[in-house]
Design an enzyme around this catalytic site. Structure first.
Site, PDB file in Angstrom:
ATOM      1  CE  LYS A   1       7.512  -5.828  -0.113  1.00  0.00           C
ATOM      2  NZ  LYS A   1       7.855  -4.744   0.785  1.00  0.00           N
TER       3      LYS A   1
ATOM      4  CE  LYS B   1       6.067 -12.746   8.497  1.00  0.00           C
ATOM      5  NZ  LYS B   1       6.877 -12.102   9.282  1.00  0.00           N
TER       6      LYS B   1
ATOM      7  CE  LYS C   1       0.632  -2.724   4.927  1.00  0.00           C
ATOM      8  NZ  LYS C   1       2.033  -3.072   4.755  1.00  0.00           N
TER       9      LYS C   1
END
Ligand code: TRP
Length: 333
Positions: free
Chosen positions: A114, A195, A198
């Protein structure tokens, strides 16, 4: 015999979408019939990456709560609460941090992944590194037996089990070892085939109006090789077909797949069937949603009653933790 405990959380880091519904909420609703369930809004977890701008946090918390309730979570059956309203999570987090080797946190795959993927925020922080440990505290403080999560969360469950064993080794058996309940669900594609997320702007949100849902499906990507109505297509290359696999009957799936391969059905008609089936799932949700949105006071009461119950359960554990670590009252000497 006492019911086994289930715990799970969801981050208010954006509005919930249909992937959250089929990947988590529907499963949570089933589990509340059988287990003593604790479900919470992980607002502190959302802060680990969205600390710089908290302007939308309240709105997202409300969206999560309203959607949980509209999807069928029942405050009479499950304890529904907000993480930051139960300070014990933070206390346990700090105590667990004392026994957590840095390497364990640095090795969690989501940490580096991440950090590398997110470029618009500085995730080189103490809070972000500690994300999985905060999650461990969430789980252990309720002495949860089962934690329903998707596959991406399994490494966090693994570190929780390691921390659990380490704590019990140092201070005696306080926590049962929690187990992950893997929620098996096909990946939910977004409207562009990637996928649903947002960050890609390809979501069908639970808060979308019927018109918006219809519009999003109508303009959704299909097999890119099927340009003219008479072209034959490959359903597997169309995200629309992948949504059919989740929301349509087996007969409809076979019908649209065959129609796609033979050019027997056009993309518009295939999408109409999907829209009909999405509406079937979403309509009851929309109805309840509107009722809740008209009664903000009820929402407040639900979350504060849930947080009160959660606090009681968490306080019981924390008393044992303090005792095990010799942090309890010296008067008892
Ligand atoms: N990390 C989880 C997610 O992003 C959310 C979460 C926080 C959680 N604490 C938890 C899930 C405890 C299960 C148990 O999906």
């Amino acid at each position: 015999m006492a019911k086994q405990r289930v715990l799970s959380g969801i981050q208010p880091s954006g509005k919930l979408h249909i992937g959250n519904l089929v990947g988590a909420l529907q499963n949570w609703v089933k589990l509340q019939e059988q287990y003593e369930c604790y479900y919470f809004i992980a607002d502190w977890h959302a802060l680990t990456s969205q600390y710089a701008d908290t302007s939308q946090l309240k709105e997202y918390i409300k969206d999560v709560l309203v959607n949980c309730l509209s999807a069928g979570l029942d405050p009479a059956k499950a304890t529904i609460f907000q993480q930051s309203h139960v300070p014990g999570h933070a206390e346990l987090h700090v105590l667990l941090s004392m026994i957590t080797p840095l390497g364990w946190l640095e090795r969690v795959p989501s940490f580096k992944e991440k950090q590398e993927a997110v470029t618009d925020k500085d995730l080189n922080t103490y809070g972000f590194l500690g994300y999985p440990l905060l999650q461990s505290a969430d789980i252990l403080i309720y002495r949860a037996n089962y934690v329903p999560v998707g596959i991406d969360q399994m490494p966090h469950l693994e570190i929780t089990r390691e921390i659990c064993r380490r704590f019990n080794n140092f201070y005696g058996e306080v926590f049962p070892e929690p187990e992950g309940l893997l929620t098996e669900f096909p990946k939910v594609p977004g409207t562009d085939g990637r996928k649903m997320s947002k960050t890609y702007g390809n979501c069908i949100y639970l808060s979308d109006t019927p018109k918006e849902v219809e519009q999003k499906v109508r303009t959704m990507m299909t097999d890119p090789q099927r340009i003219k109505r008479t072209d034959k297509g490959d359903p597997e290359l169309s995200p629309v077909y992948h949504l059919h696999k989740i929301f349509s009957t087996k007969e409809e799936q076979d019908q649209v797949a065959e129609g796609c391969r033979t050019a027997g059905i056009g993309c518009i008609d295939c999408k109409k069937i999907l829209i009909k089936n999405l509406f079937k799932v979403l309509e009851p949700l929309w109805e309840k949603r509107n009722v809740f949105l008209e009664k903000p006071k009820d929402l407040e009461d639900i979350i504060s009653a849930g947080s009160h119950k959660a606090n009681n359960a968490a306080s019981e554990t924390m008393e044992q933790v303090r005792k095990a670590m010799k942090l309890d009252n010296i008067v008892s000497l």
